[in-house]
Design a protein around this motif. Structure first.
Motif, mmCIF file in Angstrom:
data_model
loop_
_atom_site.group_PDB
_atom_site.id
_atom_site.type_symbol
_atom_site.label_atom_id
_atom_site.label_comp_id
_atom_site.label_asym_id
_atom_site.label_seq_id
_atom_site.Cartn_x
_atom_site.Cartn_y
_atom_site.Cartn_z
ATOM 1 N N GLY A 29 0.807 -1.213 0.000
ATOM 2 C CA GLY A 29 0.000 0.000 0.000
ATOM 3 C C GLY A 29 0.842 1.266 0.000
ATOM 4 N N ASP A 30 2.141 1.142 -0.251
ATOM 5 C CA ASP A 30 3.060 2.268 -0.137
ATOM 6 C C ASP A 30 3.646 2.593 -1.508
ATOM 7 O OD1 ASP A 30 4.366 4.183 1.270
ATOM 8 O OD2 ASP A 30 6.029 2.899 1.825
ATOM 9 N N ASP A 31 2.805 2.952 -2.460
ATOM 10 C CA ASP A 31 3.270 3.136 -3.828
ATOM 11 C C ASP A 31 3.250 4.593 -4.276
ATOM 12 O OD1 ASP A 31 0.555 3.445 -3.863
ATOM 13 O OD2 ASP A 31 0.197 2.086 -5.522
ATOM 14 N N HIS A 32 3.124 5.513 -3.361
ATOM 15 C CA HIS A 32 3.040 6.911 -3.766
ATOM 16 C C HIS A 32 4.410 7.485 -4.129
ATOM 17 C CE1 HIS A 32 0.676 10.486 -4.258
ATOM 18 N NE2 HIS A 32 1.655 11.176 -3.697
ATOM 19 N N TYR A 33 5.476 7.060 -3.465
ATOM 20 C CA TYR A 33 6.823 7.559 -3.721
ATOM 21 C C TYR A 33 7.755 6.404 -4.037
ATOM 22 C CZ TYR A 33 4.958 11.627 -1.277
ATOM 23 O OH TYR A 33 4.177 12.684 -0.886
ATOM 24 N N ARG A 34 8.793 6.687 -4.827
ATOM 25 C CA ARG A 34 9.807 5.676 -5.148
ATOM 26 C C ARG A 34 11.171 6.211 -4.743
ATOM 27 N NH1 ARG A 34 9.371 4.160 -11.276
ATOM 28 N NH2 ARG A 34 11.205 2.951 -10.690
ATOM 29 N N VAL A 35 12.020 5.325 -4.237
ATOM 30 C CA VAL A 35 13.395 5.663 -3.895
ATOM 31 C C VAL A 35 14.295 4.767 -4.738
ATOM 32 C CG1 VAL A 35 15.124 5.759 -2.073
ATOM 33 C CG2 VAL A 35 12.741 6.287 -1.545
ATOM 34 N N VAL A 36 15.195 5.388 -5.498
ATOM 35 C CA VAL A 36 16.108 4.645 -6.363
ATOM 36 C C VAL A 36 17.540 5.031 -6.017
ATOM 37 C CG1 VAL A 36 14.423 4.428 -8.234
ATOM 38 C CG2 VAL A 36 15.980 6.378 -8.209
ATOM 39 N N PRO B 150 16.735 6.222 5.491
ATOM 40 C CA PRO B 150 16.209 7.431 6.128
ATOM 41 C C PRO B 150 15.302 8.244 5.204
ATOM 42 C CG PRO B 150 18.611 7.560 5.925
ATOM 43 C CD PRO B 150 18.194 6.195 5.485
ATOM 44 N N VAL B 151 15.624 8.266 3.906
ATOM 45 C CA VAL B 151 14.759 8.987 2.961
ATOM 46 C C VAL B 151 13.413 8.284 2.852
ATOM 47 C CG1 VAL B 151 14.461 9.569 0.515
ATOM 48 C CG2 VAL B 151 16.584 10.144 1.687
ATOM 49 N N ARG B 152 13.434 6.952 2.817
ATOM 50 C CA ARG B 152 12.166 6.197 2.747
ATOM 51 C C ARG B 152 11.297 6.494 3.971
ATOM 52 N NH1 ARG B 152 9.187 4.478 -1.029
ATOM 53 N NH2 ARG B 152 7.604 5.367 0.247
ATOM 54 N N GLN B 153 11.900 6.575 5.159
ATOM 55 C CA GLN B 153 11.142 6.894 6.368
ATOM 56 C C GLN B 153 10.534 8.290 6.283
ATOM 57 O OE1 GLN B 153 14.184 6.178 9.343
ATOM 58 N NE2 GLN B 153 13.212 4.245 9.924
ATOM 59 N N ALA B 154 11.292 9.243 5.777
ATOM 60 C CA ALA B 154 10.762 10.605 5.614
ATOM 61 C C ALA B 154 9.607 10.624 4.629
ATOM 62 C CB ALA B 154 11.867 11.546 5.170
ATOM 63 N N LEU B 155 9.722 9.870 3.542
ATOM 64 C CA LEU B 155 8.646 9.822 2.552
ATOM 65 C C LEU B 155 7.404 9.145 3.113
ATOM 66 C CD1 LEU B 155 10.748 8.962 -0.612
ATOM 67 C CD2 LEU B 155 9.867 11.200 0.115
#
Length: 113
Positions: free
Chosen positions: A9-16, A88-93
């Motif tokens: 359910g977490d598809d709003h942002y992507r981290v690459v 850490p970026v994923r947690q912020a997103l």
């Protein structure tokens, strides 16, 4: 590089990864103009922002900068983030997505006095 693992359910942002490119995304580079990010996102474009940081770097100031920039640009509408500081970026997103109402908070607590 592989993408940071996403939760259900977490598809709003992507981290690459920092060197990755994403097809059909407008790559605005590092520290783009916030108004340009907002305008492109409002026009329905997928915006990729590159957060500063070197792979393997353990500098907490660099990680904090990447997290802060990712949160700001996510709030403005960017959807894809290239960074070496994935967790850490994923947690912020995740936090931004919860605050904007795109996903429920990971933990909901109600405090009664």
């Amino acid at each position: 590089m592989d993408e940071c693992p996403m939760r259900p359910g977490d598809d709003h942002y992507r981290v690459v990864g920092p060197e990755d490119s994403v097809e059909d995304a407008v790559d605005l580079g590092v520290r783009p103009d916030p108004e340009r990010v907002r305008a492109l996102a409002e026009a329905g474009r997928t915006v990729l922002v590159r957060c500063p940081g070197a792979a393997g770097a353990d500098d907490s100031a660099e990680s904090a900068e990447a997290v802060a920039l990712a949160a700001l640009y996510a709030w403005l509408g960017a959807r894809v983030f290239a960074t070496a500081h994935r967790r850490p970026v994923r947690q912020a997103l995740d936090m931004v997505a919860s605050l904007r109402g795109h996903r429920p908070p990971a933990v909901a607590r109600r405090g009664l006095a």
